[in-house]
Design a protein around this motif. Structure first.
Motif, PDB file in Angstrom:
ATOM      1  N   VAL A   4      48.045  38.828  37.145  1.00 46.71           N
ATOM      2  CA  VAL A   4      47.182  40.015  37.108  1.00 46.71           C
ATOM      3  C   VAL A   4      46.352  39.938  35.826  1.00 46.71           C
ATOM      4  CG1 VAL A   4      47.095  42.528  37.069  1.00 46.71           C
ATOM      5  CG2 VAL A   4      48.908  41.368  38.354  1.00 46.71           C
ATOM      6  N   CYS A  21      40.220  44.675  37.830  1.00 46.71           N
ATOM      7  CA  CYS A  21      41.463  43.944  37.633  1.00 46.71           C
ATOM      8  C   CYS A  21      41.566  42.942  38.776  1.00 46.71           C
ATOM      9  CB  CYS A  21      42.627  44.936  37.660  1.00 46.71           C
ATOM     10  SG  CYS A  21      44.241  44.191  37.882  1.00 46.71           S
ATOM     11  N   TYR A  68      43.849  39.888  40.839  1.00 41.67           N
ATOM     12  CA  TYR A  68      45.222  39.446  41.060  1.00 41.67           C
ATOM     13  C   TYR A  68      45.196  38.137  41.829  1.00 41.67           C
ATOM     14  CZ  TYR A  68      44.535  41.619  45.663  1.00 41.67           C
ATOM     15  OH  TYR A  68      44.050  41.973  46.901  1.00 41.67           O
TER      16      TYR A  68
END
Lengths: 113, 112
Positions: free
Chosen positions: B4, B23, B25
């Protein structure tokens, strides 16, 4: 409810010493976990447990042991403290069914000299 | 590659501004996504979950883009009290569902 409690709040160790960080929750949560937080590193998962008697390793498990003999308690043991283990340690708990919300304890600030 | 990843910031914006964080991942099988907020020297607390269709909670909007594997958080009409670190959280699917991974956090500072 006390929620998630951690003891001690602060601890200073010498290199090579061992100690146990305590974590307890009174919400009957199956899931419990330990994280360490270092500046700029965010929270890194050390170990976690999905129920009594079941534990598994996270991202950074080396140098740490855990056990889960009861639903309420999830102690973290440092076997031989090293300066690299200086950090803030957070314990968290939550339900297994959704993992939606993790409730965190106030943290333990550990310094290893 | 970290599982992450977040832009660490800091983001320094005036009160009333709109600010957005992303963000990313790495695990395409991830099923659950969250934003947490952490105040200085305090424990993290859940801000909001992130659903596939996107969701809004007052001034906060969260979006999920599975194709590009990122989630976003938009804060409108920012307040001084929004100053904090915002943590992106992802957990896996199936046997990895219990492995909950945090990003390193994005620091936000709101100035008067």
């Amino acid at each position: 409810n006390a929620g998630v409690t951690q003891t001690p709040k602060f601890q200073v160790l010498k290199t090579g010493q061992s100690m146990t960080l305590q974590c307890a929750q009174d919400m009957n949560h199956e899931y419990m976990s330990w994280y360490r937080q270092d500046p700029g590193m965010g929270l890194r998962l050390i170990h976690y447990s999905v129920g009594a008697g079941i534990t598994d390793q996270g991202e950074v498990p080396n140098g740490y042991n855990v056990s889960r003999s009861t639903t309420e308690d999830f102690p973290l043991r440092l076997l031989s403290a090293a300066p690299s283990q200086t950090s803030v340690y957070f314990c968290a708990s939550g339900t297994v069914s959704s993992y939606n919300e993790q409730f965190f304890g106030p943290g333990t600030r550990l310094t290893v000299l | 590659r970290k599982e992450v990843e977040q832009d660490p910031g800091p983001f320094n914006v005036p009160e009333g501004a709109t600010v957005a964080f992303n963000c990313t991942y790495s695990n395409s099988a991830s099923q659950s996504f969250f934003w947490y907020r952490q105040d200085c020297r305090k424990e993290p607390k859940l801000l909001m979950s992130v659903y596939s269709s996107g969701n809004e909670d007052g001034r906060f909007t969260a979006q999920l883009n599975r194709a590009s594997q990122y989630i976003s958080l938009l804060i409108r009409d920012s307040k001084l009290s929004d100053s904090a670190t915002y943590l992106c959280v992802v957990n896996g699917k199936g046997s990895s569902a219990s492995k909950i991974i945090f990003g390193s956090g994005t620091r936000l500072s709101i100035r008067p």
